[in-house]
Write an enzyme that holds these catalytic residues in place. Structure first.
Site, PDB file in Angstrom:
ATOM      1  N   LYS A 178      -2.304   4.294   6.130  1.00  0.00           N
ATOM      2  CA  LYS A 178      -2.018   3.330   5.071  1.00  0.00           C
ATOM      3  C   LYS A 178      -0.903   2.404   5.558  1.00  0.00           C
ATOM      4  CE  LYS A 178      -0.820   3.030   0.166  1.00  0.00           C
ATOM      5  NZ  LYS A 178      -0.300   3.748  -1.012  1.00  0.00           N
ATOM      6  N   HIS A 203       0.691  -0.122   3.768  1.00  0.00           N
ATOM      7  CA  HIS A 203       1.464  -0.811   2.741  1.00  0.00           C
ATOM      8  C   HIS A 203       1.980   0.197   1.720  1.00  0.00           C
ATOM      9  CE1 HIS A 203      -2.587  -0.390   1.085  1.00  0.00           C
ATOM     10  NE2 HIS A 203      -2.013  -0.406  -0.113  1.00  0.00           N
TER      11      HIS A 203
END
Length: 226
Positions: A104, A106
Site C-alpha cells: 500500500k 498511501h
C-alpha cells in the site's frame, strides 16, 4: 491426548474442514483425506478456532512472545482470532501482524504489512492453516526478518499431514525447522486424528472405518515422511 486436541479433531469434522474420501491435491497426489481451512466461516467457528490455536500455542511456546504473524491471505484472520483468544484465555496482550500481497503506497498504514508494526527485539510466532511444502515460509520469513531485528520463536499450523515435503524425505514442518531453525508444531497430527476417530462412533457414524484406514495406510506407505 489432550482434551483440546480431541475437541479440535471433532470440530474439524463438524465444520466439514477435514473430509475423507478421494481427493486430488494441488501436488497431484491422490489423497484419502483433505483439509480446507476456508471452511471456517461463521462467528462461532472462528471464535473456537482462535481458542484452539491459542491453547496449542500456549502449550508449545508459553507466553514469552509479542506478535502473532499470519501470512496473507488465510493467515490474516487466523492471527486476528488467535490474538483475541489469547487475551481472553490467558490475559496476555499479543499484537497481530500480517503481510500484504500488494504494498500500500498511501495513508497512515502504507507499506507491506497489516496490523502492528514489527519492532527490534520482538519475539514472533508464525501462524498458518496447514504447511504442505513450506513455500509460504520461503516468502514470509525474509519479509519478517527484513522488517526488523526480530526472533521467530516458532510456527503453529492446525494440522500436520505428516507427508513428505519438497525434499521427498521429511515432512514439510521438519523441512521448515531445518531450513530456518525455529520450532514447528501443529494443533494435531494426522496420527492423532486417526487415533481419535478410527473405529469409534462419533455422532452415530464411524468416520474412519477399516476400509478408509487401509486407504490412509496405503497413502502413507507412498507419501509418508520418514
Amino acid at each position: 491426548m489432550e482434551q483440546y486436541k480431541q475437541e479440535f479433531i471433532e470440530f474439524m469434522v463438524d465444520s466439514q474442514v477435514l473430509k475423507f474420501g478421494e481427493f486430488t491435491l494441488k501436488s497431484g497426489r491422490k489423497s484419502p483425506f483433505f483439509m480446507n481451512a476456508g471452511g471456517y466461516v461463521t462467528g462461532s467457528q472462528l471464535k473456537k478456532l482462535g481458542e484452539y490455536y491459542a491453547k496449542a500455542i500456549h502449550a508449545k511456546y508459553g507466553e514469552d512472545f509479542d506478535v502473532l504473524f499470519g501470512p496473507a491471505y488465510k493467515g490474516i484472520p487466523l492471527s486476528v482470532v488467535t490474538a483475541i483468544a489469547f487475551s481472553e484465555l490467558y490475559g496476555k496482550e499479543i499484537r497481530y501482524c500480517s503481510d500484504r500481497k500488494e504494498e500500500k503506497d498511501h495513508g497512515a498504514d502504507k507499506g507491506s504489512f497489516l496490523g502492528s508494526k514489527l519492532k527490534d527485539g520482538d519475539r514472533v510466532v508464525m501462524i498458518e492453516d496447514v504447511t504442505t511444502s513450506g513455500k509460504s515460509m520461503e516468502e514470509t520469513v525474509p519479509k519478517v526478518k527484513g522488517a526488523a531485528d526480530v526472533e521467530i520463536v516458532g510456527l503453529m499450523v492446525s494440522l500436520d499431514r505428516m507427508e513428505v515435503g519438497k525434499g521427498g524425505v521429511k515432512c514439510a514442518l521438519d523441512e521448515v525447522h531445518d531450513l530456518y531453525g525455529f520450532e514447528t508444531n501443529a494443533i494435531v497430527t494426522m496420527a492423532e486424528v486417526i487415533e481419535h476417530l478410527y473405529n469409534k462412533e462419533y455422532k452415530g457414524q464411524i468416520i474412519i472405518d477399516d476400509d478408509l484406514k487401509k486407504a490412509i495406510d496405503a497413502y502413507y506407505s507412498q507419501y509418508g515422511a520418514k
